[in-house]
Design a protein around this motif. Structure first.
Motif, PDB file in Angstrom:
ATOM      1  N   SER A   1       3.623   5.221  -5.066  1.00 48.80           N
ATOM      2  CA  SER A   1       3.529   4.079  -5.960  1.00 48.80           C
ATOM      3  C   SER A   1       3.897   2.819  -5.194  1.00 48.80           C
TER       4      SER A   1
ATOM      5  N   ASN B   1      -3.273   3.792  -2.436  1.00 48.17           N
ATOM      6  CA  ASN B   1      -3.344   2.689  -3.391  1.00 48.17           C
ATOM      7  C   ASN B   1      -3.022   1.402  -2.647  1.00 48.17           C
TER       8      ASN B   1
ATOM      9  N   SER C   1      -4.381  10.608  -1.322  1.00 49.99           N
ATOM     10  CA  SER C   1      -4.362   9.552  -2.338  1.00 49.99           C
ATOM     11  C   SER C   1      -3.743   8.297  -1.754  1.00 49.99           C
TER      12      SER C   1
ATOM     13  N   LYS D   1      -6.670  -5.390  -0.830  1.00 47.51           N
ATOM     14  CA  LYS D   1      -7.788  -4.448  -0.958  1.00 47.51           C
ATOM     15  C   LYS D   1      -8.985  -4.921  -0.151  1.00 47.51           C
TER      16      LYS D   1
ATOM     17  N   SER E   1       0.845  -1.188   0.000  1.00 47.91           N
ATOM     18  CA  SER E   1       0.000   0.000   0.000  1.00 47.91           C
ATOM     19  C   SER E   1       0.878   1.234   0.000  1.00 47.91           C
TER      20      SER E   1
END
Length: 122
Positions: free
Chosen positions: A103, A58, A56, A64, A48
């Motif tokens: 990222s 990810n 933000s 998830k 993550s």
């Protein structure tokens, strides 16, 4: 510049842990932070990441809906809340900092912690 992970341990399948990543020697709010993990015999992988503002995030597909990343810049700390843990989540978990956008690419991260062991087993 130092990152220190904490919060790892042994937990049963289905359990939860919260990992912390604390910084010393620099201010985290200028950096995106990633969490990575490495299981025995496997390559390190991205789990993550979160932007410097926290706006933000990810996640890897494998986590998830189970893991949540957050940060408290006032405390210079980033967290990884891990719920519904599975045996395959067993690994050493690392946090890392990058001045680039967030990222899950390892080579983009400059500063790494020493890791904390997470073991999911009954």
């Amino acid at each position: 510049l130092e990152l220190v992970e904490s919060g790892g341990g042994l937990v049963q399948p289905g359990g939860s842990l919260r990992l912390s990543c604390a910084a010393s020697g620099f201010t985290l709010d200028n950096y995106a932070i990633g969490w990575f993990r490495q299981a025995p015999g496997k390559e390190r992988e991205g789990v993550s990441c979160i932007s410097s503002s926290g706006g933000s995030t990810n996640y890897a597909d494998s986590v998830k809906g189970r893991f949540t990343i957050s940060r408290d810049n006032a405390k210079n700390t980033v967290y990884l809340q891990m719920n519904s843990l599975k045996p395959e989540d067993t690994a050493v978990y690392y946090c890392a900092a990058t001045p680039l956008p967030p990222s899950l690419v390892l080579v983009e991260y400059e500063h790494w912690g020493q890791g904390t062991q997470v073991t999911v087993s009954s």
